[in-house]
Design an enzyme around this catalytic site. Sequence first.
Site, mmCIF file in Angstrom:
data_model
loop_
_atom_site.group_PDB
_atom_site.id
_atom_site.type_symbol
_atom_site.label_atom_id
_atom_site.label_comp_id
_atom_site.label_asym_id
_atom_site.label_seq_id
_atom_site.Cartn_x
_atom_site.Cartn_y
_atom_site.Cartn_z
ATOM 1 N N ASP A 282 2.251 3.179 2.982
ATOM 2 C CA ASP A 282 1.575 4.628 2.602
ATOM 3 C C ASP A 282 2.393 6.000 1.618
ATOM 4 O O ASP A 282 2.977 5.396 1.007
ATOM 5 C CB ASP A 282 0.760 4.919 3.811
ATOM 6 N N ASN A 283 1.914 7.222 1.975
ATOM 7 C CA ASN A 283 2.561 7.931 1.499
ATOM 8 C C ASN A 283 4.435 8.098 2.554
ATOM 9 O O ASN A 283 4.514 7.694 3.015
ATOM 10 C CB ASN A 283 1.966 9.439 1.709
ATOM 11 N N HIS B 296 -9.486 1.955 0.981
ATOM 12 C CA HIS B 296 -9.146 2.785 2.122
ATOM 13 C C HIS B 296 -10.338 3.037 2.516
ATOM 14 O O HIS B 296 -11.026 3.393 2.150
ATOM 15 C CB HIS B 296 -8.536 4.091 1.797
ATOM 16 N N LYS C 158 1.603 10.542 -5.041
ATOM 17 C CA LYS C 158 2.026 11.800 -4.776
ATOM 18 C C LYS C 158 3.217 12.022 -4.362
ATOM 19 O O LYS C 158 3.740 12.364 -3.843
ATOM 20 C CB LYS C 158 1.041 11.732 -3.478
ATOM 21 N N HIS D 84 1.623 5.102 -2.385
ATOM 22 C CA HIS D 84 1.044 6.462 -2.796
ATOM 23 C C HIS D 84 2.208 6.558 -3.636
ATOM 24 O O HIS D 84 2.915 8.262 -3.471
ATOM 25 C CB HIS D 84 0.197 7.316 -2.314
ATOM 26 N N HIS E 57 1.379 -1.481 0.005
ATOM 27 C CA HIS E 57 -0.292 -0.182 -0.139
ATOM 28 C C HIS E 57 1.130 1.402 0.151
ATOM 29 O O HIS E 57 1.670 1.981 1.439
ATOM 30 C CB HIS E 57 -1.020 0.147 1.197
ATOM 31 N N GLU F 227 -10.779 6.170 7.368
ATOM 32 C CA GLU F 227 -9.051 6.698 7.736
ATOM 33 C C GLU F 227 -9.242 8.292 9.037
ATOM 34 O O GLU F 227 -9.031 8.803 8.428
ATOM 35 C CB GLU F 227 -8.251 6.815 6.976
HETATM 36 ZN ZN LIG Z 1 -3.373 4.810 1.312
#
Ligand SMILES: [Zn+2]
Length: 438
Positions: free
Chosen positions: A332-333, A231, A85, A82, A80, A234
């Site tokens: 994640d990010n 998602h 981004k 991104h 997972h 959250e």
């Molecule tokens: Zn995410």
Amino acid sequence: MISTIMLLSFPQTPYTLSRVRLHASLTPGLSGPADEDGFVLADLSVADGRIAAIGPHDPSTPLQLDFGGRIVLPCFVDCHTHIDKGHIWPRKPNPDGTFMGALMASGDDRAARWSAGDLERRMDFALRSAYAHGTIALRTHLDSVAPQEAISWPVFKAMRERWAGRIELQAASLTGIEAARDKAWFAALARRVAGAKGVLGAVTYMVPDLEELLDFVFALAIEHGLDLDFHADETHDVNAASLRKIAEAAMWNNFQGRILVGHCCSLARQPDREVLATLDKVAKAGLSVVSLPMCNLYLQDRRADATTPRWRGVTLLHEMKARGIPVAVASDNTRDPFYAYGDLDMLEVYRMATRILHFDHPVADWPRAVAGGPAGMMGLEGAGVLEAGGGADFIVFRGRSLTELLSRPESDRIVVRGGRAIERDLPDYSELDDLMGA
Ligand SMILES: [Zn+2]
């Protein structure tokens, strides 16, 4: 300690790493006495880029390349992320560290700057980092809000091809679930995802028509034979229970594909009775869950009044695992408005997860959460484990025990791919300076 250069010097020659510590949960078929953290002292033989044999260390045979008990893990699987981004922080920081701040900032940046050229360079930067840290497979979400889907999906396909053989790259579409209200547009997105052999995704909230929208998403996934990736929840809001809605939708649609659900933060704040009812359904529906410990710690319980956060943001992985629900942690990010830090280093994710989620005392099979576990969720059988006949894709660390492994960054780890140590050059941040609009 054998040097990278030494390993590189005999890549074609069969060799044996003597006295390495392998984790029982990541080494199916290895018998032998495990220590209290689950590590087994072993010998690992490599030939023709594959693992020829793994067995408990035999003190009666002469030592070959003596690794002195250092830990060897299979290459990581990051399910997972991104990377569309990633690394925009210098030009678009989060103004206040909140989830809403992140959503607004990244939406503005996407609309203004996410050309194919901008995406390609940032994604390649991210993948080079992940590869250098030892990741072999990675799933990214792709913001697919119109008109971005027409830009990002072709870039993803080109990147997947460029990285084939180094990182197995997957993508899942990312839109709010309300995007499925425009049935024609969302059906076209599902066709685009299917054409790219991607995964259909959405962000779920407690909108009044959630069940109807989920049914439409499931119907499209069934029509195109797609896996699903959500998602969910959250948020700190205890009323956010879309995880349960996803499980119910999977059951009443008799969905046969894989479903991965990320975040599920609000579950940790709900009353026990509701939690147990949800988890029973999640287990029955065959869902898998990924927690994003670094990003959730950063965004959740962020307070505007300069007071101190009181909860950790992560979901209930222990309770899930106890019910047989497959669980993972992931990056994640990275360096974007949703998380100011990070470098797609799954050892960092595991180190942080151990501290935030208590993956210790006992360690049990938690190492699966960054390797064999997510590999199964991504449909990559054989990845994230070490076994005879499998690829010689592994990471040699300095640490000989869990406390040694997780106390230092292990920046000098050796990453071996196809039996051969790779060059581990992390890209320099200055490479992206011209994209950051001084
Ligand atoms: Zn995410």
